[in-house]
Design a protein around this motif. Structure first.
Motif, PDB file in Angstrom:
ATOM      1  N   VAL A 195     -20.972   0.795   3.607  1.00  0.00           N
ATOM      2  CA  VAL A 195     -19.524   0.968   3.731  1.00  0.00           C
ATOM      3  C   VAL A 195     -18.967   0.024   4.791  1.00  0.00           C
ATOM      4  O   VAL A 195     -17.917  -0.608   4.593  1.00  0.00           O
ATOM      5  N   THR A 199      -7.459  -2.469   7.768  1.00  0.00           N
ATOM      6  CA  THR A 199      -8.888  -2.327   7.509  1.00  0.00           C
ATOM      7  C   THR A 199      -9.690  -2.434   8.800  1.00  0.00           C
ATOM      8  O   THR A 199     -10.757  -1.822   8.938  1.00  0.00           O
ATOM      9  N   GLN A 210      -8.880   4.097   1.908  1.00  0.00           N
ATOM     10  CA  GLN A 210      -9.259   3.185   0.838  1.00  0.00           C
ATOM     11  C   GLN A 210      -8.173   3.124  -0.237  1.00  0.00           C
ATOM     12  O   GLN A 210      -7.877   2.063  -0.783  1.00  0.00           O
ATOM     13  N   LEU A 223     -13.485  -2.603  -3.011  1.00  0.00           N
ATOM     14  CA  LEU A 223     -13.000  -1.248  -2.766  1.00  0.00           C
ATOM     15  C   LEU A 223     -13.716  -0.228  -3.656  1.00  0.00           C
ATOM     16  O   LEU A 223     -13.962   0.906  -3.231  1.00  0.00           O
ATOM     17  N   GLN A 277     -16.819  -0.493  -4.548  1.00  0.00           N
ATOM     18  CA  GLN A 277     -18.121  -0.311  -3.897  1.00  0.00           C
ATOM     19  C   GLN A 277     -17.989   0.571  -2.662  1.00  0.00           C
ATOM     20  O   GLN A 277     -18.852   1.430  -2.407  1.00  0.00           O
ATOM     21  N   VAL A 278     -16.913   0.371  -1.887  1.00  0.00           N
ATOM     22  CA  VAL A 278     -16.688   1.203  -0.707  1.00  0.00           C
ATOM     23  C   VAL A 278     -16.501   2.660  -1.127  1.00  0.00           C
ATOM     24  O   VAL A 278     -17.060   3.579  -0.508  1.00  0.00           O
ATOM     25  N   GLU A 279     -15.726   2.878  -2.186  1.00  0.00           N
ATOM     26  CA  GLU A 279     -15.478   4.246  -2.651  1.00  0.00           C
ATOM     27  C   GLU A 279     -16.775   4.921  -3.089  1.00  0.00           C
ATOM     28  O   GLU A 279     -17.046   6.073  -2.732  1.00  0.00           O
ATOM     29  N   GLY A 283     -18.691  -3.460   3.404  1.00  0.00           N
ATOM     30  CA  GLY A 283     -17.568  -3.592   2.483  1.00  0.00           C
ATOM     31  C   GLY A 283     -16.246  -3.723   3.217  1.00  0.00           C
ATOM     32  O   GLY A 283     -15.415  -4.589   2.879  1.00  0.00           O
ATOM     33  N   LEU A 284     -16.035  -2.897   4.237  1.00  0.00           N
ATOM     34  CA  LEU A 284     -14.801  -2.978   5.025  1.00  0.00           C
ATOM     35  C   LEU A 284     -14.730  -4.302   5.776  1.00  0.00           C
ATOM     36  O   LEU A 284     -13.658  -4.919   5.882  1.00  0.00           O
ATOM     37  N   GLU A 337     -12.866  -0.263   9.869  1.00  0.00           N
ATOM     38  CA  GLU A 337     -14.137  -0.930  10.146  1.00  0.00           C
ATOM     39  C   GLU A 337     -14.643  -0.550  11.538  1.00  0.00           C
ATOM     40  O   GLU A 337     -15.834  -0.281  11.735  1.00  0.00           O
TER      41      GLU A 337
END
Length: 654
Positions: free
Chosen positions: A41, A64, A93, A18, A20-22, A44-45, A68
């Motif tokens: 992104v 999620t 997120q 999360l 990394q996604v942010e 990551g999802l 995604e």
């Protein structure tokens, strides 16, 4: 086998994904056309959804999946990335984090998904009511599960039953991949299926059937062709294994080089508690080694002295290795503030650029953990109080975007972290007026610029004209100062009106073991942190009597004030004939500490003060010496703050 809880391990790894996604979303917000960021992104999802389903976090996997799917459409160019979509996924997120922790209300998730659908519709230029005709006609679904699907607990018959529940269903099995009977393994799945669904069925309902297995399977969903018309191209084909295949192809192309690189970067995740326990054992070893060295120095056994020196060397190397294990780059702290700046920019209506420097500078992990909250307060104040609105900045010839810059660098045994903004600066007249109104200073009382700016850290102090949801209540800055001082650090403020402010935090690299200068004052022994020591000079009894009443010495043509620790600590002992002055560096300049004897360098294991002695703020902790006696570690900043009024009183009386 490890006894670690797999759910706890998943929560840790999910938090990293999360993060990394942010970071990817924040970068994407500044570069909406960057395909690499969109793919990052999406991956990551995708990872979070699959891992969540594996560990039983069904609500997380389901939620999620919708995010995604949205990014899958962006990835395939069907929907453009927009600032609104990025903002919704950032909120999603946050909800995913709550789902990982198990305390997320369902209504909140439903509201986010509704906003997500609205953002997608707005980006694609359609309304929710505008559904494709093919979706109301029917779908053809072709899928093939991975060979080990049944061994992993997936029953294909249950998937077919769920498809039948959606509408009129025709199923045709594909058996061309079944191996000869002699090679057939009963637990392997080699059959594929072609399914025709008739009815007003949504594509999402079909994908939900395969939500927990679609990561590794072959799946194609296409709308049925209307009779007499050419079959349209599928709006969102879901060949979900594409990214996996691409990654596998890349790995194959790299071959042994890729494997050697991966091997070089192998790491082991160790709970922080184990590192703390190991650090405690190393500290005890350092104390035992110190006692051994003392025994060897007082004896005549050359063999014992040789062994003592060898153990001292090994203990020193072990200590250095342990310190490296505990060190983490401040970049891990700085990256957490990008989201804060993003949210503050939205809440204040200001355009804020965030810059960082020196992210590779390493600090003890405990220091990093305890710095987060103080820095949040400082950054919020810089954005709310310091930076002007775009209109105000334009009026004084500044660019519309304000800048908040975080920087870090190492200085000896300390790390210096600065928070700089290019805003309006601190209005000293308002600070002084508020300090007088709060009774902190007397009217017309003489203050240095440093003393005046330090007033902003007084409890309840605020110069804000109005109270907002960000600041203005005078709560927080006093906590910041207490926290920094609790880390044996100091905080300094510099400001130029109209140009901006700079707040510098000086923090020790570690809170566990330090190098110190062991001194004697009266009959007691004390440790002065070696990072603060500049030099040591002799103070004869005649010079001491000559300086009575003014406590100043001339050092290389500059006056340096000094404190007599024997009087400050009320030792009731006569001074040694030849006292020593230890000159230390402080934010306010150099100060001398008069001691009776300098014993020498001492590797100091810091032990916290007991509950009965925590009010003795002049001491940062205690340590055990080689002979078993306890020596107190001096807190230089607090010691000087305590001694200044006393010296001023003596100077006035003399």
């Amino acid at each position: 086998m490890s006894g670690d809880d797999p759910i706890a391990a998943f929560r840790v790894e999910a938090g990293e994904v999360l993060d990394q996604v942010e970071q990817g979303l924040l970068d994407l917000g500044h570069d909406l056309g960057n395909a690499d960021l969109v793919n990052a992104v999406f991956r990551g999802l995708h990872t979070l959804k699959g891992s969540g389903a594996m560990f039983g976090f069904d609500a997380l996997a389901g939620f999620t999946h919708h995010c995604e799917t949205a990014f899958d459409r962006v990835r395939k160019g069907q929907v453009p990335a927009t600032a609104g979509l990025v903002a919704v996924i950032l909120s999603a997120q946050d909800h995913m984090r709550a789902l990982v922790d198990g305390d997320a209300p369902k209504a909140e998730g439903d509201a986010i998904l509704a906003r997500l659908q609205a953002a997608i519709d707005e980006a694609s230029g359609v309304t929710s009511a505008a559904a494709p005709t093919a979706a109301r006609t029917g779908w053809t679904v072709s899928f093939k599960l991975p060979v080990d699907a049944m061994a992993n607990g997936t029953n294909p018959l249950m998937l077919l039953d769920e498809l039948r529940e959606l509408g009129d269903c025709t199923v045709v099995a594909r058996t061309d991949a079944i191996p000869p009977l002699s090679q057939l393994v009963p637990t392997e799945c080699h059959v594929g299926w072609d399914v025709t669904l008739i009815g007003d069925i949504k594509r999402d309902d079909i994908e939900d059937v395969f939500i927990f297995v679609m990561d590794d399977m072959d799946l194609t969903i296409e709308p049925l062709a209307v009779e007499g018309e050419e079959a349209p191209i599928a709006e969102t084909p879901a060949v979900v294994e594409e990214p996996v295949v691409a990654m596998a192809a890349t790995a194959s192309a790299d071959g042994p080089a890729a494997r050697s690189t991966a091997k070089a970067e192998e790491s082991v995740r160790v709970p922080a508690g184990r590192l703390d326990a190991l650090m405690d054992r190393v500290g005890e070893l350092v104390i035992a080694q110190s006692r051994l060295s003392q025994l060897a120095d007082h004896g005549q056994d050359l063999v014992l002295r040789s062994v003592s020196e060898e153990i001292e060397r090994l203990a020193g190397e072990l200590r250095e290795t342990m310190m490296v294990l505990r060190m983490v780059p401040v970049g891990s702290l700085f990256s957490r503030f990008r989201r804060l700046i993003h949210d503050l920019s939205r809440d204040t209506g200001k355009t804020i650029e965030f810059e960082t420097e020196g992210e590779a500078t390493e600090v003890d992990k405990t220091v990093i953990e305890r710095l987060f909250d103080p820095m949040v307060h400082l950054i919020r104040n810089s954005c709310d109080h310091g930076l002007e609105t775009p209109e105000d900045r334009a009026a004084v010839g500044k660019p519309a975007a304000g800048t908040v810059r975080l920087a870090a660098h190492q200085a000896g045994g300390e790390v210096v972290i600065t928070i700089r903004d290019d805003g309006r600066g601190i209005n000293r007249a308002r600070v002084r007026a508020k300090a007088e109104a709060n009774g902190l200073i007397q009217p017309d009382q003489a203050l240095t610029d440093h003393e005046l700016l330090q007033m902003i850290f007084a409890p309840g102090f605020s110069t804000a004209a109005t109270v907002t949801n960000l600041s203005g209540r005078g709560v927080g800055m006093d906590v910041v100062k207490r926290t920094i001082e609790g880390l044996r650090g100091s905080i300094d403020v510099q400001s130029t009106e109209g140009e901006g402010s700079l707040i510098a935090l000086r923090i020790p690299l570690t809170l566990a073991i330090i190098d110190g200068l062991l001194v004697r004052v009266g009959t007691g022994r004390y440790v002065i942190p070696l990072t603060a020591v500049e030099e040591c000079i002799e103070l004869s009894l005649e010079d001491d009597m000559r300086h009575r009443g003014r406590s100043l010495i001339t050092l290389r043509e500059k006056l340096v004030p000094f404190l007599r620790l024997r009087e400050l600590f009320a030792t009731d002992t006569r001074p040694d004939p030849f006292q020593k002055i230890v000159v230390v560096a402080t934010p306010m300049g150099r100060v001398g500490l008069v001691v009776d004897q300098i014993i020498g360098n001492h590797q100091t294991v810091i032990k916290p003060m007991s509950a009965l002695h925590r009010d003795a703020t002049t001491f940062a902790g205690a340590t055990i010496l080689g002979d078993g006696e306890v020596a107190l570690i001096l807190d230089i900043a607090q010691l000087i703050a305590l001694g200044q009024p006393r010296e001023e009183t003596l100077r006035a009386a003399g």
